[in-house]
Structure formats: structure tokens, C-alpha cells
Scaffold this active site. Structure first.
Site, PDB file in Angstrom:
ATOM      1  N   GLU A 143     -21.090   8.041   8.651  1.00 49.53           N
ATOM      2  CA  GLU A 143     -20.761   6.690   8.192  1.00 49.53           C
ATOM      3  C   GLU A 143     -21.343   6.441   6.792  1.00 49.53           C
ATOM      4  OE1 GLU A 143     -18.822   4.420   8.799  1.00 49.53           O
ATOM      5  OE2 GLU A 143     -19.656   2.623   7.894  1.00 49.53           O
TER       6      GLU A 143
ATOM      7  N   GLY B 275       5.864  -0.305   6.866  1.00 45.51           N
ATOM      8  CA  GLY B 275       6.125   0.744   7.846  1.00 45.51           C
ATOM      9  C   GLY B 275       6.662   1.979   7.172  1.00 45.51           C
TER      10      GLY B 275
ATOM     11  N   LYS C 169      -7.674  -2.543   3.582  1.00 44.58           N
ATOM     12  CA  LYS C 169      -8.602  -2.905   4.660  1.00 44.58           C
ATOM     13  C   LYS C 169      -8.050  -2.494   6.019  1.00 44.58           C
ATOM     14  CE  LYS C 169     -12.155  -5.060   6.432  1.00 44.58           C
ATOM     15  NZ  LYS C 169     -13.383  -4.250   6.414  1.00 44.58           N
TER      16      LYS C 169
ATOM     17  N   TRP D 230       0.897  -1.157   0.000  1.00 42.50           N
ATOM     18  CA  TRP D 230       0.000   0.000   0.000  1.00 42.50           C
ATOM     19  C   TRP D 230       0.934   1.205   0.000  1.00 42.50           C
ATOM     20  CZ3 TRP D 230      -1.001   4.242   3.206  1.00 42.50           C
ATOM     21  CH2 TRP D 230      -2.167   4.961   2.877  1.00 42.50           C
TER      22      TRP D 230
ATOM     23  N   GLU E 233     -16.117   5.950  -0.344  1.00 39.60           N
ATOM     24  CA  GLU E 233     -15.063   4.946  -0.555  1.00 39.60           C
ATOM     25  C   GLU E 233     -15.406   3.935  -1.634  1.00 39.60           C
ATOM     26  OE1 GLU E 233     -13.961   2.543   2.899  1.00 39.60           O
ATOM     27  OE2 GLU E 233     -16.029   2.519   3.584  1.00 39.60           O
TER      28      GLU E 233
ATOM     29  N   LYS F  33     -19.284   5.539   3.306  1.00 42.64           N
ATOM     30  CA  LYS F  33     -19.558   4.384   2.429  1.00 42.64           C
ATOM     31  C   LYS F  33     -19.653   4.850   0.982  1.00 42.64           C
ATOM     32  CE  LYS F  33     -18.726   1.591   4.491  1.00 42.64           C
ATOM     33  NZ  LYS F  33     -18.352   1.825   5.844  1.00 42.64           N
TER      34      LYS F  33
HETATM   35  C1  AGP Z   1     -14.467   1.919   6.516  1.00 47.45           C
HETATM   36  O1  AGP Z   1     -15.274   1.304   5.602  1.00 47.45           O
HETATM   37  C2  AGP Z   1     -13.025   1.608   6.456  1.00 47.45           C
HETATM   38  N1  AGP Z   1     -12.712   0.274   6.242  1.00 47.45           N
HETATM   39  C3  AGP Z   1     -12.181   2.307   7.521  1.00 47.45           C
HETATM   40  O2  AGP Z   1     -12.703   3.567   7.797  1.00 47.45           O
HETATM   41  C4  AGP Z   1     -11.953   1.547   8.849  1.00 47.45           C
HETATM   42  O3  AGP Z   1     -13.116   1.519   9.604  1.00 47.45           O
HETATM   43  C5  AGP Z   1     -10.821   2.227   9.616  1.00 47.45           C
HETATM   44  O4  AGP Z   1      -9.658   2.192   8.833  1.00 47.45           O
HETATM   45  C6  AGP Z   1     -10.565   1.601  10.951  1.00 47.45           C
HETATM   46  O5  AGP Z   1     -10.240   0.251  10.853  1.00 47.45           O
HETATM   47  P1  AGP Z   1     -10.316  -0.699  12.100  1.00 47.45           P
HETATM   48  O6  AGP Z   1     -11.729  -0.771  12.524  1.00 47.45           O
HETATM   49  O7  AGP Z   1      -9.794  -2.020  11.608  1.00 47.45           O
HETATM   50  O8  AGP Z   1      -9.445  -0.095  13.160  1.00 47.45           O
END
Ligand code: AGP
Length: 614
Positions: free
Chosen positions: A486, A103, A609, A76, A493, A490
Site C-alpha cells: 500500500e 463503458g 478515483k 477517462w 500514484e 501511494k
Molecule cells: C488507491 O489509492 C486507489 N484509489 C485505488 O487503488 C483504489 O483503491 C482501487 O481502484 C479500488 O477502488 P474501490 O475501493 O473504490 O473499489
């Protein structure tokens, strides 16, 4: 927030490395790479390609390489665009040292400058390549791995986890960890290494989670572990029982759709699980009933969707157990003043339990001796191990980048916890606690049924119509405001449609100027009669200015229904659970719009993710 995976053993490494990477693709999918030691002549070989892992798989099928020692990477992008050139592994000048990394090397500018001045040539824009050249430098001075690694880590700043293959040490995988996670799976005559043990779940049960600021030399015969200063560390081997099930789409076009439909079951599972731990909950959370009884403040922290769940839950804790909540954004927390308060608790909300911002906040709060609790969906996560206690949601593995069932189960767990605390404080009775569980199951039923009610009209009519708009405005009040945040997330993204979100009462303080017929306004209602009346007034303000209104209204809210151009009617539930009841339909609507636009819904551009870098 890349993933690194490695293997050394009696088998060829490529098959495992590619499978491990595919399990961890949630950590990034901008590019992928593989390096191994050729068993015939001990030469270091590699392949890398831009884009998702399947491009690397195709490349390796066409031009196969393999060996008994191998490492791999999915990226990423942080430093440098997503390209073949910036894909890992990266190398030193002689291509004798390969490095894959997750990192950030914070002092990479200074180091690059020094290395270039010393004659090193760079081929990528990444900070990772600096590690390979610096390692080359250290190895030429020390001529052996241990000393060179002590020297190397002394020069690197940042949060990083990398693994390396060095041609002159063909039986060894080198692991280095500071802040970012790395673990070693100990098999029979074989070793697996990865950013997340899910990569080798089901292949071995004995795992070493590398301590912070340590490095390891991993060979098929054993593991040597050292602190950054070079002193040996004992190997703390833990037996873990995590399996890997293939999660197929089961006939759905996308994982996201499958996960939207799994929500009712996930909520049921979470309620049943929490019900079963009822009296053990404080021990799980690492606190005592007495501490809960004396709570003056609850701190909630998270990022993205998890922060939205925390924001909605603020209303639960303040209303149901009458404890003030301080809500924190994981990405901001460490850079703002923090006032550690007595009689407080810190609940970190995270689907993955790996989000770096939230994790660093937990680490910081741990130092103040305030109880920290990881509310997470992943029992093997770093956050669960590092927080003082945990609450587990039971969403099952969530694969789509856009969070759906993790969100609804977080709301479920937090609503339950608010009632459990209220019960401990004798604000509610045992019967009321049982009643709250029933209310959650009713909301889960509504969540699912409303999708069915509107599915056809969304697919046939509404998604094609609204996919044509380039921007939308989202409004809510009270707990429907964080829900609107929220919803907008959605849409952004997965459909890449611009969205702005406001508490409805704020409209007239500026954003009302944005209202026109080309910008649909999506309104999430509330069942509380006073909040509803206020919201209605805001909707009238929009209507009076020619706004186009899509309303998520509750049954019987006739004035709102009359004002809206499109209405989704939601059966009534307990008022605080309104957002949960609307969740499925909201997600389905935006999923359908993204599908109409032919977006890569499960893996949207630029995202991953799990966000494991700060
Ligand atoms: C939302 O659809 C995303 N996947 C993102 O905002 C996610 O909730 C956020 O990166 C936090 O992730 P986590 O719950 O695994 O800490």
C-alpha cells in the site's frame, strides 16, 4: 470509467450538467463535453475540450450554448488518447445524434469496419463514436426511437451506459444501460440522469436505478423504460435520502492532506457506527448468526488499496477467529478457476462500491448462492445494492484519488468484524470485543500523533531529500508486507516514483541484486518478536550491501533503529494494528514528497478515483 450526466426540464440544462459533472469528476478527468438542443431552432449544439472540467467551463463561458435538454461527459480514456478529438460527445455522420458514454464496446473493431464499408466516416479513435453511427443506421431503418434502440442494443457487445440526444427528438434524452450503472432522478417537471446519483443528490429524492440491459426514453413529462427486447418495464421508484455537501479543502493545500488528517475521526465514526449495529450486523450482512458460526472460509476481494486492506485483514480473520481466508484480486477473479465452497462468505471491499472488477465478481458469486457482502463507504453504491448484504465504513466522502481514510476505515471495519465473528463463535468474550474497539481508538490516536511528531522534519528535510530519488524498494513481513504494498502504491500514484515491493525474506532470492546507495529501502517493522528478529536479519543483509535504509520501527526496536539511516518511531499498539498505526505517517511522508515534486496530487495523471470499466 467516465461519467455521463443529463437534464431535461423547465430550466436551462448547462448549469446542472456542469455541476453534476464536477461532482462525478472522480470518474475521470481526461476531457469533458456538453451537448444540448438549442431552444430557438431545435438544433443540436455541443462544446468539448481536452483536460479537466474547468477547461470546458471556461470554453462555455467564452462561447455559451444552452438548452432545456442537455447532456455532458467527463472522460477517462480507454480507446484513443486524451484529446479534444476523442472527447465526448461523439456524433453520427450528419451530426444529428450525439452520444456520451461510460463503458467499453467490445466488438467496436468489427462494427467500425462494417460501418466504414457502408460509407460512414469516423473522426475519433473512440469506441463511443461507433454507437452514434450505428444508431444513425438503426434510425434510418426504423424511423422511430423504440425500434431503432432494440436494433442498436442487439448489435453492441460489452459493458456500457450511454445517453444520447437526437436532433429530431428534441424533447427526449435516450438512456441505455448494460452492466455499467445509470440512474434517473425524478423531479417536479424535470428529470436528471447520471452514472451516479450523487450528481443530483439534494435536487430530488425519487430515483430509478435502471435495471441491467434496459433502455429509457426520458422526457420532462415522464419516463418510458424497456428491456433490451423492447418489452416495457415497470418503473421502480426508490426514495433516497442522499445529500450533497460541498467538501472544501478547509485550508489544506490538497484534499489528500485533509483526508489524511480526517482519519482519526473517520476511525472513531466507523467504530461507533459498528458498535451501534452490533446485534444487527448479521441482518445487515444478509446472513444468520448460524451461518457465521459454521463458516469454514472467508473470501476477501478488492482492487488496489482495497485489496491491500483485505490482505492485511487476512491476518485478522485467520488469527482472531481462526477461519482461513482466501484473498482475491478483483481484476483477476473472473478469469481464474473458482471453487465455490459450502459454509463460506464473500466480502467485497470497495471504497466507492462501483469498481467494475469487484462488482462483476460479486455478480458472479451471487449466482453460486454464496452470501456476498459489500464492505463499502458509499451507501448509495451499486455494489451495496447488488450484494446480499453490507458493512458500511464511515470515512465520509473521499475526494483525492489516492485512498487514505477509506483504507484506514476498511482496516478498522475488518478488524472489528473479525472480533465480532470471534465473539459469535464464542472464541472471545464481550469484554474482549469491547477491548478491540478500544485498541482501534488507540491506534487511531497513534496514527494522528506520529504525523505531528515528524511533520516538520518531513517537510523541511526528508521530503526534499527523498524527492530526488527515482526509485525505491519497499519491504515488510507478515501483515507489514501488504502494508508495504500500500505504501509503494501511494508513492507511485502521487509522486510518480518507481517502487518495487517484496516480502523482506524474499530479498536473498533475487532482489538483493538491486541494492545500491541510490535506491532507498523502506522497511515497515512488526511488533511480533519472532517476525521482528527475522526482519532485522533482512535489514542487516541490506545494510551489509551498502543499502540506504528508512525504517518505520516500533518503540524499543533498538537494533533496527541503530541500523537505519532514517527512523520513524511508532508507539506500540496491538501487534495486528501495527499497519493502522503507521498509516498516517506513511501517507504524509509520500504526500510531502509528491508536493515537493509539484505533482497534481488530488488528480494524478492517467488515474480516476473510481474504476468503472474492467
Ligand atoms: C488507491 O489509492 C486507489 N484509489 C485505488 O487503488 C483504489 O483503491 C482501487 O481502484 C479500488 O477502488 P474501490 O475501493 O473504490 O473499489
Amino acid at each position: 470509467m467516465c461519467s455521463v450526466v443529463g437534464y431535461v426540464g423547465a430550466d436551462y440544462s448547462r448549469k446542472f450538467v456542469l455541476e453534476g459533472l464536477s461532482r462525478l469528476e472522480y470518474r475521470g478527468y481526461d476531457s469533458a463535453g456538453f451537448a444540448c438542443i438549442d431552444p430557438d431552432d431545435n438544433r443540436l449544439m455541443y462544446a468539448k475540450s481536452e483536460g479537466k472540467l474547468r477547461s470546458l467551463v471556461a470554453l462555455l463561458e467564452k462561447e455559451p450554448i444552452d438548452g432545456f435538454v442537455g447532456i455532458g461527459h467527463t472522460r477517462w480514456a480507454t480507446h484513443g488518447v486524451s484529446s479534444q478529438q476523442n472527447a465526448h460527445p461523439h456524433f453520427d455522420c450528419e451530426k444529428l445524434i450525439s452520444v456520451v458514454h461510460n463503458g467499453i464496446i467490445e466488438n467496436h473493431h468489427v462494427l467500425k469496419h462494417e460501418l466504414e464499408a457502408a460509407g460512414h466516416t469516423f473522426h475519433s479513435e473512440t469506441d463511443t463514436e461507433i454507437i452514434a453511427h450505428l444508431f444513425e443506421d438503426s434510425l434510418s431503418t426504423y424511423n422511430e426511437l423504440h425500434g431503432a434502440l432494440v436494433d442498436l442494443v442487439g448489435r453492441l457487445q460489452g459493458a456500457y451506459a450511454f445517453i444520447s440526444l437526437v436532433q429530431n427528438y428534441p424533447d427526449t434524452i435516450i438512456l441505455v444501460r448494460k452492466r455499467s450503472p445509470l440512474c434517473i432522478g425524478i423531479g417536479q417537471g424535470e428529470m436528471f440522469v447520471a452514472s451516479d446519483m450523487l450528481a443530483f443528490a439534494g435536487k430530488c429524492r425519487n430515483v430509478v436505478f435502471m435495471p441491467d440491459e434496459s433502455f429509457a426514453l426520458v422526457r420532462k413529462s415522464g419516463v418510458e423504460l424497456y428491456r433490451f427486447d423492447g418489452t416495457p418495464l415497470p418503473l421502480l421508484v426508490q426514495e433516497v435520502d442522499v445529500t450533497w455537501d460541498m467538501y472544501e479543502k478547509q485550508g489544506h493545500d490538497h484534499y489528500m492532506l485533509k483526508e489524511i488528517y480526517e482519519q482519526k475521526t473517520a476511525i472513531h465514526n466507523t467504530v461507533n457506527f459498528l458498535h451501534s449495529v452490533k446485534d444487527r450486523i448479521w441482518a445487515d450482512m444478509g446472513v444468520t448468526g448460524e451461518q457465521i458460526f459454521q463458516l469454514d472460509t472467508i473470501n476477501l476481494i478488492g482492487c488496489g488499496t482495497s485489496w491491500h486492506a483485505g490482505y492485511i485483514a487476512k491476518f485478522f480473520f485467520e488469527t482472531i477467529c481462526m477461519i482461513p481466508v482466501q484473498l482475491h484480486l478483483g481484476s483477476e477473479f473472473r478469469y481464474l478457476p473458482f471453487f465455490p465452497a459450502k459454509n463460506s462468505i464473500f466480502i467485497a471491499i470497495s471504497q466507492s462500491g462501483e469498481t467494475a472488477n469487484t462488482l462483476e465478481a460479486v455478480r458472479m458469486v451471487n449466482e453460486f448462492n454464496i452470501p456476498t457482502v459489500a464492505l463499502t463507504n458509499v451507501s448509495s453504491s451499486t455494489m451495496l445494492r447488488e450484494a446480499g448484504g453490507f458493512v458500511l465504513t464511515q470515512a465520509g466522502r473521499e475526494i483525492a484519488v489516492a485512498s487514505t481514510k477509506a483504507f484506514s476505515t476498511q482496516i478498522t471495519a475488518l478488524y472489528w468484524l473479525a472480533h465480532r465473528i470471534a465473539y459469535e463463535k464464542k472464541i472471545i468474550t464481550a469484554a474482549q470485543l469491547e477491548g478491540a474497539q478500544e485498541d482501534l481508538l488507540i491506534a487511531a490516536e497513534v496514527l494522528e500523533n506520529t504525523i505531528e511528531n515528524y511533520k516538520l522534519s518531513i517537510i523541511k528535510e526528508l521530503a526534499p531529500r527523498y524527492a530526488r530519488y527515482g526509485k525505491m524498494i519497499f519491504l515488510g513481513r507478515h501483515s507489514s508486507y501488504p502494508f508495504a504494498l500500500e505504501a509503494a502504491l501511494k508513492l507511485k500514484e502521487i509522486a510518480y516514483i518507481f517502487a518495487a515491493t517484496y516480502p523482506a525474506g524474499e530479498l536473498k532470492h533475487g532482489p538483493l541484486a538491486l541494492i545500491d546507495a541510490d535506491t532507498p529501502v523502506i522497511i515497515f517493522s512488526h511488533q511480533d518478536p519472532i517476525i521482528y528478529q527475522k526482519l532485522l536479519a533482512n535489514v542487516q543483509e541490506v545494510k551489509a550491501r551498502g543499502g540506504h535504509i528508512i525504517a518505520f520501527a516500533f518503540e524499543g526496536q533498538y537494533e533496527l533503529i541503530g541500523l537505519a539511516d532514517v527512523v520513524f518511531e511508532i508507539p506500540r499498539v496491538k501487534p495486528l494494528l501495527g499497519p493502522l498505526a503507521m498509516t498516517g505517517l506513511m501517507q504524509f511522508f509520500f504526500y510531502a514528497i509528491a508536493k515537493e515534486l509539484d505533482r497534481p496530487i488530488d488528480k494524478p495523471r492517467n488515474l480516476a478515483k473510481s474504476v468503472t470499466v474492467e
